[in-house]
Design a protein around this motif. Structure first.
Motif, PDB file in Angstrom:
ATOM      1  N   MET A   1      -3.441  -8.818 -12.011  1.00  0.00           N
ATOM      2  CA  MET A   1      -2.951  -8.691 -10.657  1.00  0.00           C
ATOM      3  C   MET A   1      -3.281  -9.990  -9.902  1.00  0.00           C
ATOM      4  O   MET A   1      -4.403 -10.470  -9.952  1.00  0.00           O
ATOM      5  N   LYS A   2      -2.292 -10.526  -9.213  1.00  0.00           N
ATOM      6  CA  LYS A   2      -2.487 -11.748  -8.445  1.00  0.00           C
ATOM      7  C   LYS A   2      -3.272 -11.453  -7.166  1.00  0.00           C
ATOM      8  O   LYS A   2      -3.256 -10.329  -6.653  1.00  0.00           O
ATOM      9  N   ALA A   3      -3.906 -12.487  -6.639  1.00  0.00           N
ATOM     10  CA  ALA A   3      -4.693 -12.342  -5.402  1.00  0.00           C
ATOM     11  C   ALA A   3      -3.824 -11.807  -4.261  1.00  0.00           C
ATOM     12  O   ALA A   3      -4.264 -10.945  -3.496  1.00  0.00           O
ATOM     13  N   THR A   4      -2.601 -12.310  -4.143  1.00  0.00           N
ATOM     14  CA  THR A   4      -1.732 -11.852  -3.059  1.00  0.00           C
ATOM     15  C   THR A   4      -1.363 -10.379  -3.225  1.00  0.00           C
ATOM     16  O   THR A   4      -1.221  -9.662  -2.234  1.00  0.00           O
ATOM     17  N   GLU A   5      -1.251  -9.917  -4.467  1.00  0.00           N
ATOM     18  CA  GLU A   5      -0.972  -8.494  -4.707  1.00  0.00           C
ATOM     19  C   GLU A   5      -2.164  -7.631  -4.304  1.00  0.00           C
ATOM     20  O   GLU A   5      -1.994  -6.534  -3.770  1.00  0.00           O
ATOM     21  N   ILE A   6      -3.358  -8.145  -4.534  1.00  0.00           N
ATOM     22  CA  ILE A   6      -4.568  -7.416  -4.136  1.00  0.00           C
ATOM     23  C   ILE A   6      -4.679  -7.351  -2.612  1.00  0.00           C
ATOM     24  O   ILE A   6      -5.016  -6.312  -2.048  1.00  0.00           O
ATOM     25  N   VAL A   7      -4.365  -8.459  -1.960  1.00  0.00           N
ATOM     26  CA  VAL A   7      -4.381  -8.478  -0.492  1.00  0.00           C
ATOM     27  C   VAL A   7      -3.392  -7.442   0.046  1.00  0.00           C
ATOM     28  O   VAL A   7      -3.731  -6.650   0.938  1.00  0.00           O
ATOM     29  N   LEU A   8      -2.188  -7.434  -0.492  1.00  0.00           N
ATOM     30  CA  LEU A   8      -1.170  -6.487  -0.039  1.00  0.00           C
ATOM     31  C   LEU A   8      -1.602  -5.045  -0.322  1.00  0.00           C
ATOM     32  O   LEU A   8      -1.436  -4.165   0.531  1.00  0.00           O
ATOM     33  N   LEU A   9      -2.164  -4.797  -1.482  1.00  0.00           N
ATOM     34  CA  LEU A   9      -2.660  -3.464  -1.810  1.00  0.00           C
ATOM     35  C   LEU A   9      -3.726  -3.023  -0.812  1.00  0.00           C
ATOM     36  O   LEU A   9      -3.732  -1.872  -0.360  1.00  0.00           O
ATOM     37  N   ASN A  10      -4.613  -3.933  -0.441  1.00  0.00           N
ATOM     38  CA  ASN A  10      -5.660  -3.607   0.524  1.00  0.00           C
ATOM     39  C   ASN A  10      -5.052  -3.207   1.873  1.00  0.00           C
ATOM     40  O   ASN A  10      -5.482  -2.225   2.492  1.00  0.00           O
ATOM     41  N   PHE A  11      -4.050  -3.952   2.341  1.00  0.00           N
ATOM     42  CA  PHE A  11      -3.381  -3.592   3.593  1.00  0.00           C
ATOM     43  C   PHE A  11      -2.708  -2.228   3.483  1.00  0.00           C
ATOM     44  O   PHE A  11      -2.832  -1.389   4.387  1.00  0.00           O
ATOM     45  N   LYS A  12      -1.996  -1.996   2.399  1.00  0.00           N
ATOM     46  CA  LYS A  12      -1.268  -0.726   2.244  1.00  0.00           C
ATOM     47  C   LYS A  12      -2.220   0.458   2.136  1.00  0.00           C
ATOM     48  O   LYS A  12      -1.963   1.522   2.725  1.00  0.00           O
ATOM     49  N   GLU A  13      -3.299   0.295   1.391  1.00  0.00           N
ATOM     50  CA  GLU A  13      -4.266   1.381   1.249  1.00  0.00           C
ATOM     51  C   GLU A  13      -4.993   1.660   2.564  1.00  0.00           C
ATOM     52  O   GLU A  13      -5.211   2.811   2.924  1.00  0.00           O
ATOM     53  N   THR A  14      -5.349   0.605   3.269  1.00  0.00           N
ATOM     54  CA  THR A  14      -6.004   0.792   4.565  1.00  0.00           C
ATOM     55  C   THR A  14      -5.062   1.518   5.518  1.00  0.00           C
ATOM     56  O   THR A  14      -5.466   2.464   6.205  1.00  0.00           O
ATOM     57  N   ARG A  15      -3.790   1.111   5.559  1.00  0.00           N
ATOM     58  CA  ARG A  15      -2.826   1.769   6.449  1.00  0.00           C
ATOM     59  C   ARG A  15      -2.579   3.212   6.029  1.00  0.00           C
ATOM     60  O   ARG A  15      -2.472   4.106   6.873  1.00  0.00           O
ATOM     61  N   ARG A  16      -2.499   3.471   4.735  1.00  0.00           N
ATOM     62  CA  ARG A  16      -2.274   4.840   4.272  1.00  0.00           C
ATOM     63  C   ARG A  16      -3.398   5.747   4.757  1.00  0.00           C
ATOM     64  O   ARG A  16      -3.156   6.846   5.269  1.00  0.00           O
ATOM     65  N   ARG A  17      -4.618   5.249   4.666  1.00  0.00           N
ATOM     66  CA  ARG A  17      -5.759   6.049   5.105  1.00  0.00           C
ATOM     67  C   ARG A  17      -5.785   6.187   6.626  1.00  0.00           C
ATOM     68  O   ARG A  17      -6.109   7.247   7.165  1.00  0.00           O
TER      69      ARG A  17
END
Length: 156
Positions: A1-17
């Motif tokens: 997983m690329k760093a930018t994909e991890i950053v995006l995942l973090n934003f999406k997971e934070t927003r989902r919660r």
């Protein structure tokens, strides 16, 4: 997983919660706040959504806010679903920007905010953005605890 994909995942997971929590705020508590200087529940939700757009504008301009006018100006507070729906196009534009980044951009793009004497790499700035939302999620959890209302499970 690329760093930018991890950053995006973090934003999406934070927003989902966050959304899970926001939808658990009873309508009778939307305008409740613990003291006169605090934000109400719905004001805090809007603050998070609006801040994401503001930060995205700062990133696009590499730090210069310019003559920013918030799309939320004069928008009445109604309910959580309306807040989320209104912000959705701005959120998608922000996520698309992150998805378009190369890993090297996280280190090489510099955000200079001279009005607050701040110079950060884009990666650092993005991490601070998602932390901002997480802090407000914690505040809203505390609000619901103070109100002795059941808090939605966000730790799935």
């Amino acid at each position: 997983m690329k760093a930018t994909e991890i950053v995006l995942l973090n934003f999406k997971e934070t927003r989902r919660r966050s959304v899970n929590l926001w939808k658990g705020i009873p309508s009778e508590f939307l305008h409740w706040k613990p003291d006169l200087d605090a934000m109400s529940c719905i004001e805090m939700v809007r603050h998070v959504l609006e801040a994401e757009h503001l930060f995205h504008t700062i990133i696009k301009n590499r730090g210069n806010l310019g003559s920013y006018v918030s799309p939320w100006n004069d928008l009445p507070f109604t309910n959580i679903n309306d807040e989320i729906l209104f912000s959705k196009p701005y959120q998608l534009a922000f996520y698309n920007m992150i998805a378009s980044l190369k890993n090297i951009d996280l280190q090489n793009i510099i955000i200079r905010r001279s009005e607050v004497n701040q110079v950060k790499t884009l990666g650092d700035y993005l991490n601070r953005m998602v932390y901002h939302e997480a802090v407000h999620t914690g505040q809203l959890l505390a609000y619901l605890r103070t109100l002795q209302h059941q808090r939605p499970l966000i730790w799935d």
